[in-house]
Write an enzyme that holds these catalytic residues in place. Structure first.
Site, mmCIF file in Angstrom:
data_model
loop_
_atom_site.group_PDB
_atom_site.id
_atom_site.type_symbol
_atom_site.label_atom_id
_atom_site.label_comp_id
_atom_site.label_asym_id
_atom_site.label_seq_id
_atom_site.Cartn_x
_atom_site.Cartn_y
_atom_site.Cartn_z
ATOM 1 C CG ASP A 1 38.005 35.103 37.702
ATOM 2 O OD1 ASP A 1 38.750 34.985 36.704
ATOM 3 O OD2 ASP A 1 36.886 34.562 37.773
ATOM 4 C CD GLU B 1 42.296 43.147 38.384
ATOM 5 O OE1 GLU B 1 41.314 42.604 38.906
ATOM 6 O OE2 GLU B 1 42.666 42.894 37.229
ATOM 7 C CE1 TYR C 1 42.602 41.579 32.641
ATOM 8 C CE2 TYR C 1 42.276 39.838 31.024
ATOM 9 C CZ TYR C 1 42.792 40.267 32.229
ATOM 10 O OH TYR C 1 43.493 39.406 33.039
ATOM 11 C CD GLU D 1 45.297 39.966 36.005
ATOM 12 O OE1 GLU D 1 45.445 39.910 37.235
ATOM 13 O OE2 GLU D 1 44.175 39.977 35.448
HETATM 14 C C1 LIG Z 1 39.153 42.827 34.455
HETATM 15 C C2 LIG Z 1 39.853 42.016 35.492
HETATM 16 C C3 LIG Z 1 40.351 40.702 34.958
HETATM 17 C C4 LIG Z 1 40.676 39.766 36.110
HETATM 18 N N1 LIG Z 1 41.844 40.248 36.844
HETATM 19 C C5 LIG Z 1 42.131 39.460 38.073
HETATM 20 C C6 LIG Z 1 42.222 37.961 37.741
HETATM 21 O O1 LIG Z 1 42.272 37.243 38.937
HETATM 22 C C7 LIG Z 1 41.019 37.491 36.923
HETATM 23 O O2 LIG Z 1 41.125 36.124 36.640
HETATM 24 C C8 LIG Z 1 40.945 38.339 35.646
HETATM 25 C C9 LIG Z 1 39.828 37.798 34.740
HETATM 26 O O3 LIG Z 1 38.665 38.108 34.970
HETATM 27 O O4 LIG Z 1 40.195 37.023 33.835
#
Ligand SMILES: CCC[C@@H]1NC[C@@H](O)[C@H](O)[C@H]1C(=O)O
Length: 600
Positions: free
Chosen positions: A167, A415, A471, A509
């Site tokens: 992302d 992840e 999240y 996160e």
């Molecule tokens: C559900 C995974 C969330 C994801 N995690 C990795 C980050 O690099 C992304 O920015 C973050 C997002 O999608 O905000």
């Protein structure tokens, strides 16, 4: 040869370091015809391109911004006569994602991996006292067997397009400085330190690496320049009485000075700033100098307007001031090792860094969010080739960053898909092969996302402490459903609590995309009010479990991603905007974090 050294370049009585920042000639090479057409000696009608910088956001046409494939940088470099007899090299802070270096038309070397340095030994190819042509061919395609993981597709019009499984935007180019360096033939190519500390005494166990038959002298000076300890030999101990330890948010740096002597004459010297401190994991606690620390901070990105993923000391200065203002003491270098200057800065500011390799996108679900397959990533036929690059970059990250007091831990993946058994052999190898790379044996970990819970992950035995990316409130159980999100989060943490696992958990996160200036009472998603409500929910949960030893919301600042129907000009989960101004959540977090002890 000098190519095995990752020491940061310095200028001193024996060494020279000249930065080659500025405008380079630049040209796309979609047909990969550069070598054939003599581009190694110069480019016809080039574009003038700043270095360090990503090329993408300078352009006004989309084909150039989104360009994927080969492209060239060329620069004429004067190499002085007084380099005679030295080893001469070009040190690249980062060439994203892979590069081949030519000097005066001669191919010197290639390198894979867009976020770690490499040196090209150009001693044999240079003309001293003259201008030399330096040409670098870079490729920014994404592949499943490379880091960061993704695909490269070819559109019907023949143009290539990057399809990241991650992302953040595939910013590419010479994103960090290029250095012209000259070092003695007999030189120090590496050193390392480990520590024992108490208030009364600190011992620095050092090791110096050199290929020369030379004597080694080492000294340690305090911030005032007073020598507080000396030793001889390529390994030894520097014992400091009444030391000033390096503390979180209260840094103190000593200068280690290494000299190589032959027949009593100094032939090389290298000095660096180090911090006397220890890192330990004990039960649910993370300890610095034997005292528990509670991490308050962020996931970040090297990302800003104009130069994309270029390392920018101005942005770093602002970001560290924001972190001090808000009461943070740590960050994760998500999702790749940052420029060395970031770690040097954190060494000085007493900030702890979880250092992460670009092993990101190792999850097909992410790919399916971006159009990939629906299978376990680790069942792919690309895994063997990927692993070679993965462990190679873990080795380089630890070799490059091991001497920074700011480095707390190593994150070996972001992840990954660990919900299938096929991840286990991969992670078994990864943790075995990385076990002895860090002389200080700092903790190793990786982040676990929503699909990799206490119930579902098959790889919970590997991390020394856990990094959870969760999240609820955004990617599931969002909006008015957030109360179910809290219940679900508590249910999972109760499982961790009732298990026999006795390692710390850090939330690495969590967050909500937030449009700055969007206000709504009662809140709705994307409003500044909702971002605070989501943080309040997580903080209620964090304050309910004593094995949670860190909170690092995603992200410090808004950052650029691919365009898509889930992104409004990038990821807006920042607590600050991309131009580093506060959203309402920044004042909320500042209040919370400043009510907690500064660093513990
Ligand atoms: C559900 C995974 C969330 C994801 N995690 C990795 C980050 O690099 C992304 O920015 C973050 C997002 O999608 O905000």
């Amino acid at each position: 040869i000098m190519e095995k050294s990752l020491l940061y370049p310095v200028t001193n009585a024996y060494r020279e370091d000249q930065k080659l920042d500025g405008l380079w000639d630049f040209k796309f090479d979609p047909a990969s015809e550069g070598e054939k057409n003599g581009w190694t000696e110069g480019l016809a009608d080039p574009i003038e391109m700043p270095v360090p910088a990503s090329f993408n956001d300078f352009f006004t046409d989309k084909d150039a911004r989104e360009y994927t494939g080969d492209f060239w940088y060329v620069k004429k470099v004067f190499i002085p006569k007084y380099f005679e007899g030295k080893q001469i090299g070009l040190r690249f802070g980062a060439a994203t994602h892979r590069a081949t270096v030519y000097v005066n038309g001669q191919k010197i070397r290639s390198h894979e991996g867009g976020f770690l340095p490499f040196t090209a030994d150009i001693t044999g190819a240079t003309k001293l006292g003259e201008e030399n042509v330096v040409a670098v061919k870079i490729n920014n395609e994404l592949h499943r067997d490379a880091l960061p993981a993704g695909d490269t597709m070819t559109l019907k019009n023949g143009k290539k397009m990057a399809k990241p499984f991650f992302d953040f935007y595939n910013y590419s180019g010479l994103n960090r400085s290029v250095h012209l360096i000259a070092i003695p033939k007999d030189n120090v190519y590496d050193y390392s330190t480990t520590y024992e500390v108490s208030d009364e005494q600190a011992t620095v166990h050092y090791t110096v690496q050199t290929d020369a038959q030379a004597d080694v002298k080492v000294s340690l000076a305090d911030e005032a320049g007073n020598v507080v300890a000396t030793a001889t030999g390529s390994t030894g101990d520097l014992v400091v009485k009444n030391p000033t330890l390096w503390q979180v948010r209260d840094a103190y740096l000593y200068t280690i000075k290494i000299q190589l002597l032959e027949n009593g004459t100094v032939v090389d010297a290298y000095s660096d700033e180090i911090g006397l401190r220890t890192i330990e994991i004990q039960g649910h606690q993370i300890l610095v100098n034997h005292k528990p620390v509670y991490l308050k901070g962020f996931g970040r990105h090297e990302d800003s307007i104009y130069a994309g993923r270029a390392f920018d000391l101005n942005v770093e200065r602002r970001d560290l001031n924001l972190m001090k203002w808000i009461g943070a003491n740590s960050y994760r270098s998500s999702h790749y090792p940052y420029d060395e200057q970031a770690y040097k800065f954190a060494d000085r500011e007493g900030i702890l860094i979880t250092d992460e390799v670009p092993a990101v996108g190792f999850k097909m679900a992410a790919a399916s969010f971006l159009g990939g397959l629906d299978q376990s990533f680790f069942d792919g036929d690309w895994i063997d080739e990927l692993y070679k690059k993965h462990i190679d970059q873990v080795k380089d990250m630890i070799k490059r960053d091991k001497n920074h007091p700011s480095v707390l831990a190593w994150s070996l993946c972001n992840e990954p898909d660990t919900s299938s058994e096929s991840a286990v052999p991969y992670f078994t190898k990864l943790f075995n092969d990385s076990a002895d790379l860090d002389p200080e044996k700092r903790p190793r970990t990786f982040t676990l996302n929503e699909d990799d819970t206490f119930e579902t992950s098959k790889c919970l035995k590997f991390p020394d402490f856990y990094l959870l990316n969760r999240y609820p409130g955004w990617y599931h159980k969002w909006g008015y459903e957030i109360s179910d999100g809290e219940a679900g989060l508590r249910a999972e943490l109760d499982e961790w609590k009732n298990s026999d696992i006795d390692k710390p958990i850090v939330f690495s996160e969590y967050g909500a995309d937030t449009e700055p200036g969007l206000h709504k009472l009662p809140s709705i998603m994307w409003s500044e009010e909702y971002q605070i409500e989501l943080l309040e929910m997580f903080n209620r949960v964090f304050d309910s479990y004593d094995f949670i030893r860190g909170e690092q919301p995603w992200n410090l600042a808004d950052f650029q991603t691919v365009e898509g129907n889930m992104r409004v000009n990038g990821n807006k989960k920042g607590i600050f905007t991309r131009d580093r101004q506060p959203k309402a959540a920044a004042f909320y977090l500042r209040k919370r974090w400043n009510s907690l002890p500064l660093s513990y």
